[in-house]
Scaffold this motif. Structure first.
Motif, PDB file in Angstrom:
ATOM      1  N   GLU A 269       0.758  -1.146  -0.009  1.00  0.00           N
ATOM      2  CA  GLU A 269       0.039  -0.053   0.046  1.00  0.00           C
ATOM      3  C   GLU A 269       0.925   1.228  -0.116  1.00  0.00           C
ATOM      4  OE1 GLU A 269      -2.874  -0.129   2.962  1.00  0.00           O
ATOM      5  OE2 GLU A 269      -3.869  -2.046   2.260  1.00  0.00           O
ATOM      6  N   LEU A 270       1.997   1.144   0.598  1.00  0.00           N
ATOM      7  CA  LEU A 270       2.880   2.436   0.595  1.00  0.00           C
ATOM      8  C   LEU A 270       3.320   2.419  -0.952  1.00  0.00           C
ATOM      9  CD1 LEU A 270       5.504   1.586   3.499  1.00  0.00           C
ATOM     10  CD2 LEU A 270       3.609   3.577   3.396  1.00  0.00           C
ATOM     11  N   ILE A 271       3.692   1.506  -1.607  1.00  0.00           N
ATOM     12  CA  ILE A 271       3.853   1.698  -3.076  1.00  0.00           C
ATOM     13  C   ILE A 271       2.870   2.292  -3.764  1.00  0.00           C
ATOM     14  CG2 ILE A 271       4.606   0.292  -5.227  1.00  0.00           C
ATOM     15  CD1 ILE A 271       5.987  -1.737  -3.352  1.00  0.00           C
ATOM     16  N   GLU A 272       1.635   1.649  -3.567  1.00  0.00           N
ATOM     17  CA  GLU A 272       0.370   2.449  -4.155  1.00  0.00           C
ATOM     18  C   GLU A 272       0.388   3.911  -3.989  1.00  0.00           C
ATOM     19  OE1 GLU A 272      -1.592   1.025  -6.530  1.00  0.00           O
ATOM     20  OE2 GLU A 272      -0.134  -0.746  -6.515  1.00  0.00           O
ATOM     21  N   ARG A 273       0.578   4.268  -2.680  1.00  0.00           N
ATOM     22  CA  ARG A 273       0.544   5.673  -2.445  1.00  0.00           C
ATOM     23  C   ARG A 273       1.426   6.550  -2.892  1.00  0.00           C
ATOM     24  NH1 ARG A 273      -1.404   8.137   2.317  1.00  0.00           N
ATOM     25  NH2 ARG A 273      -2.961   6.366   2.505  1.00  0.00           N
ATOM     26  N   GLY A 274       2.553   5.927  -3.188  1.00  0.00           N
ATOM     27  CA  GLY A 274       3.595   6.559  -4.022  1.00  0.00           C
ATOM     28  C   GLY A 274       3.087   6.825  -5.451  1.00  0.00           C
ATOM     29  N   LYS A 275       2.680   5.805  -6.024  1.00  0.00           N
ATOM     30  CA  LYS A 275       2.251   5.819  -7.534  1.00  0.00           C
ATOM     31  C   LYS A 275       1.090   6.723  -7.624  1.00  0.00           C
ATOM     32  CE  LYS A 275       3.271   0.936  -8.644  1.00  0.00           C
ATOM     33  NZ  LYS A 275       2.606  -0.512  -9.031  1.00  0.00           N
ATOM     34  N   VAL A 276       0.113   6.901  -6.526  1.00  0.00           N
ATOM     35  CA  VAL A 276      -1.027   7.895  -6.733  1.00  0.00           C
ATOM     36  C   VAL A 276      -0.509   9.459  -6.751  1.00  0.00           C
ATOM     37  CG1 VAL A 276      -2.757   8.845  -5.770  1.00  0.00           C
ATOM     38  CG2 VAL A 276      -2.574   6.425  -5.843  1.00  0.00           C
ATOM     39  N   ALA A 277       0.525   9.652  -5.720  1.00  0.00           N
ATOM     40  CA  ALA A 277       1.274  10.915  -5.708  1.00  0.00           C
ATOM     41  C   ALA A 277       2.128  11.223  -6.938  1.00  0.00           C
ATOM     42  CB  ALA A 277       2.363  10.787  -4.430  1.00  0.00           C
ATOM     43  N   LEU A 278       2.493  10.294  -7.764  1.00  0.00           N
ATOM     44  CA  LEU A 278       3.367  10.676  -9.102  1.00  0.00           C
ATOM     45  C   LEU A 278       2.305  10.908  -9.970  1.00  0.00           C
ATOM     46  CD1 LEU A 278       6.302   8.263  -8.925  1.00  0.00           C
ATOM     47  CD2 LEU A 278       6.185  10.480  -8.303  1.00  0.00           C
ATOM     48  N   VAL A 279       1.359   9.969  -9.986  1.00  0.00           N
ATOM     49  CA  VAL A 279       0.258  10.621 -11.111  1.00  0.00           C
ATOM     50  C   VAL A 279      -0.211  11.774 -11.008  1.00  0.00           C
ATOM     51  CG1 VAL A 279      -2.247  10.228 -11.608  1.00  0.00           C
ATOM     52  CG2 VAL A 279      -0.698   8.136 -11.448  1.00  0.00           C
ATOM     53  N   GLU A 280      -0.511  12.461  -9.889  1.00  0.00           N
ATOM     54  CA  GLU A 280      -0.964  13.792  -9.597  1.00  0.00           C
ATOM     55  C   GLU A 280       0.201  14.663 -10.146  1.00  0.00           C
ATOM     56  OE1 GLU A 280      -2.083  16.633  -5.853  1.00  0.00           O
ATOM     57  OE2 GLU A 280      -1.364  14.808  -5.399  1.00  0.00           O
ATOM     58  N   ARG A 281       1.478  14.378  -9.990  1.00  0.00           N
ATOM     59  CA  ARG A 281       2.511  15.403 -10.440  1.00  0.00           C
ATOM     60  C   ARG A 281       3.063  15.208 -11.737  1.00  0.00           C
ATOM     61  NH1 ARG A 281       2.082  14.300  -4.882  1.00  0.00           N
ATOM     62  NH2 ARG A 281       2.320  16.036  -3.505  1.00  0.00           N
ATOM     63  N   SER A 282       2.486  14.358 -12.440  1.00  0.00           N
ATOM     64  CA  SER A 282       3.305  14.092 -13.685  1.00  0.00           C
ATOM     65  C   SER A 282       2.734  14.657 -14.814  1.00  0.00           C
ATOM     66  CB  SER A 282       3.277  12.528 -13.785  1.00  0.00           C
ATOM     67  OG  SER A 282       1.792  12.130 -13.882  1.00  0.00           O
ATOM     68  N   GLN A 283       1.704  15.698 -14.613  1.00  0.00           N
ATOM     69  CA  GLN A 283       1.188  16.301 -15.714  1.00  0.00           C
ATOM     70  C   GLN A 283       1.956  17.543 -16.177  1.00  0.00           C
ATOM     71  OE1 GLN A 283      -1.616  14.621 -16.872  1.00  0.00           O
ATOM     72  NE2 GLN A 283      -0.998  13.291 -15.048  1.00  0.00           N
ATOM     73  N   ASP A 284       3.392  17.164 -16.735  1.00  0.00           N
ATOM     74  CA  ASP A 284       4.142  18.322 -16.901  1.00  0.00           C
ATOM     75  C   ASP A 284       3.962  18.797 -18.543  1.00  0.00           C
ATOM     76  OD1 ASP A 284       4.951  15.911 -18.033  1.00  0.00           O
ATOM     77  OD2 ASP A 284       7.303  16.625 -18.072  1.00  0.00           O
ATOM     78  N   PHE A 285       3.347  18.295 -19.254  1.00  0.00           N
ATOM     79  CA  PHE A 285       2.994  18.774 -20.527  1.00  0.00           C
ATOM     80  C   PHE A 285       1.549  19.040 -21.155  1.00  0.00           C
ATOM     81  CE2 PHE A 285       6.923  16.466 -20.803  1.00  0.00           C
ATOM     82  CZ  PHE A 285       7.703  17.388 -21.214  1.00  0.00           C
ATOM     83  N   PHE A 286       1.033  20.236 -21.304  1.00  0.00           N
ATOM     84  CA  PHE A 286      -0.252  20.462 -21.239  1.00  0.00           C
ATOM     85  C   PHE A 286      -0.623  21.201 -22.609  1.00  0.00           C
ATOM     86  CE2 PHE A 286       1.291  22.674 -17.979  1.00  0.00           C
ATOM     87  CZ  PHE A 286       0.701  23.938 -18.148  1.00  0.00           C
ATOM     88  N   LEU A 287      -1.783  21.133 -22.915  1.00  0.00           N
ATOM     89  CA  LEU A 287      -2.208  22.038 -24.019  1.00  0.00           C
ATOM     90  C   LEU A 287      -3.397  22.879 -23.456  1.00  0.00           C
ATOM     91  CD1 LEU A 287      -2.179  22.641 -27.136  1.00  0.00           C
ATOM     92  CD2 LEU A 287      -4.309  21.141 -27.192  1.00  0.00           C
ATOM     93  N   GLU A 288      -3.528  24.298 -23.417  1.00  0.00           N
ATOM     94  CA  GLU A 288      -4.333  25.024 -22.902  1.00  0.00           C
ATOM     95  C   GLU A 288      -5.239  25.721 -24.143  1.00  0.00           C
ATOM     96  OE1 GLU A 288      -2.623  26.604 -18.849  1.00  0.00           O
ATOM     97  OE2 GLU A 288      -2.392  27.960 -20.729  1.00  0.00           O
ATOM     98  N   ALA A 289      -6.470  25.521 -24.197  1.00  0.00           N
ATOM     99  CA  ALA A 289      -7.283  26.056 -25.121  1.00  0.00           C
ATOM    100  C   ALA A 289      -8.781  26.637 -24.632  1.00  0.00           C
ATOM    101  CB  ALA A 289      -7.579  25.022 -26.245  1.00  0.00           C
ATOM    102  N   GLN A 290      -9.004  28.034 -25.443  1.00  0.00           N
ATOM    103  CA  GLN A 290     -10.025  28.552 -25.127  1.00  0.00           C
ATOM    104  C   GLN A 290     -11.064  28.106 -26.209  1.00  0.00           C
ATOM    105  OE1 GLN A 290      -9.877  32.744 -23.911  1.00  0.00           O
ATOM    106  NE2 GLN A 290     -12.130  32.821 -24.199  1.00  0.00           N
ATOM    107  N   ILE A 291     -12.298  27.450 -25.813  1.00  0.00           N
ATOM    108  CA  ILE A 291     -13.096  26.861 -26.801  1.00  0.00           C
ATOM    109  C   ILE A 291     -14.366  27.638 -27.045  1.00  0.00           C
ATOM    110  CG2 ILE A 291     -14.512  24.850 -27.458  1.00  0.00           C
ATOM    111  CD1 ILE A 291     -11.291  24.271 -26.998  1.00  0.00           C
ATOM    112  N   MET A 292     -14.460  28.094 -28.398  1.00  0.00           N
ATOM    113  CA  MET A 292     -15.654  28.996 -28.517  1.00  0.00           C
ATOM    114  C   MET A 292     -16.950  28.243 -28.624  1.00  0.00           C
ATOM    115  SD  MET A 292     -14.207  31.175 -31.997  1.00  0.00           S
ATOM    116  CE  MET A 292     -15.648  32.160 -31.751  1.00  0.00           C
ATOM    117  N   THR A 293     -18.023  28.863 -27.971  1.00  0.00           N
ATOM    118  CA  THR A 293     -19.055  28.169 -27.929  1.00  0.00           C
ATOM    119  C   THR A 293     -20.258  28.893 -28.904  1.00  0.00           C
ATOM    120  OG1 THR A 293     -19.937  29.724 -26.283  1.00  0.00           O
ATOM    121  CG2 THR A 293     -19.000  27.572 -25.525  1.00  0.00           C
ATOM    122  N   PRO A 294     -21.248  27.871 -29.388  1.00  0.00           N
ATOM    123  CA  PRO A 294     -22.025  28.545 -30.472  1.00  0.00           C
ATOM    124  C   PRO A 294     -22.861  29.795 -29.992  1.00  0.00           C
ATOM    125  CG  PRO A 294     -22.246  25.938 -30.327  1.00  0.00           C
ATOM    126  CD  PRO A 294     -21.457  26.620 -29.321  1.00  0.00           C
TER     127      PRO A 294
END
Length: 294
Positions: A269-294
């Protein structure tokens, strides 16, 4: 402009607004989205936009007003516009911690991801041991047992945070939608759908200024909060405390984070807790977009 309906939490429709300066939705599959609304404060029915009131453009995306402020002009004077922030309806899960059952130190469950998420909603929102913790109108959609099998254990952590971590870990989203006919707020998990041009099963979704589906777009590479190695501390004191390391990056590519998991009593369970923490902190590349609505 798309009309915005205004309703109380008890399903009383107050008004419908179609004259406002701007309304920008930020929809989140894993976390909590929000609606940013700018409206002239002297507009008809603008006075009804109070904290706790619900706003919705459709029943799939409902928002609850959490803050409003008078915008300032360039010279620092009060303008005629309200700037209103409404969080998605599922933000109500930020108002609850996860209580373990009486006599137990943690609420621990091993099952498919959908069952795990719905278990924590049942225990902390719909049918908690302390009836004062019930949030009215919330119901749980029928369980379809989707997602991979996981083991999760919680004790007094923020419910919405844990739902987001389960979602990021398993790839399932979650939502809270309005069922106006039955006067219910329905919690359910959702599966993502491949809408890329690499598949032919469903029509693809293409974001491009060419198709007027995007107003502005920026691409960002960000590793300010990025971590790829978790040092997880378990139970014990001093040299007797158990530590596990999750991740194997080295040298300059190694970004460490410490995870305090004194509430966890076994290595797996310690290993699983570590994996969860890394998932949270691994979003280092991302696309930001503002979407037009009709």
């Amino acid at each position: 402009m798309k009309p915005i309906r205004v309703m109380t939490s008890n399903f009383e429709l107050l008004t419908e607004i179609d004259q406002y300066q701007s309304a920008i939705e930020e929809v989140s599959f894993h976390g909590i989205g929000q609606l940013n609304l700018v409206i002239n404060r002297y507009m008809q029915d603008a006075s009804l936009l109070q904290r706790g009131v619900l706003l919705f453009l459709d029943t799939d995306n409902a928002y609850i007003i959490k803050s409003r402020e008078i915008q300032l002009t360039e010279d620092g004077k009060a303008s005629e516009n309200w700037s209103i922030t409404a969080l998605s309806l599922k933000s109500i899960f930020r108002q609850r911690l996860t209580y373990p059952p009486t006599g137990q130190s943690h609420d621990r469950i091993t099952n498919n991801a959908e069952t795990v998420m719905k278990h924590y909603i049942e225990q902390n929102i719909v049918n908690p041991e302390k009836t004062g913790r019930i949030i009215p109108h919330v119901v749980i959609a029928p369980n379809q047992n989707r997602g991979e099998t996981i083991t999760w254990q919680l004790r007094k952590s923020v419910l919405s945070y844990e739902l987001e971590m389960i979602s990021l870990t398993t790839g399932l989203g979650w939502e809270l939608t309005l069922d106006i006919e039955n006067q219910q707020w329905v919690f359910d998990v959702v599966e993502g759908e491949d809408r890329t041009t690499q598949q032919a099963s469903v029509p693809p979704v293409i974001f491009s200024p060419e198709f007027e589906s995007i107003r502005e777009m920026t691409y960002s590479e960000n590793e300010i909060d990025y971590r790829n190695v978790a040092i997880v501390g378990g139970q014990g004191e001093g040299v007797d405390r158990e530590f596990v390391e999750v991740g194997n990056a080295t040298g300059l590519d190694r970004h460490e984070v410490f995870v305090d998991a004194r509430d966890v009593d076994n290595t797996d369970e310690l290993i699983e807790r570590g994996k969860v923490a890394l998932v949270e902190r691994s979003q280092d590349f991302f696309l930001e977009a503002q979407i037009m609505t009709p």
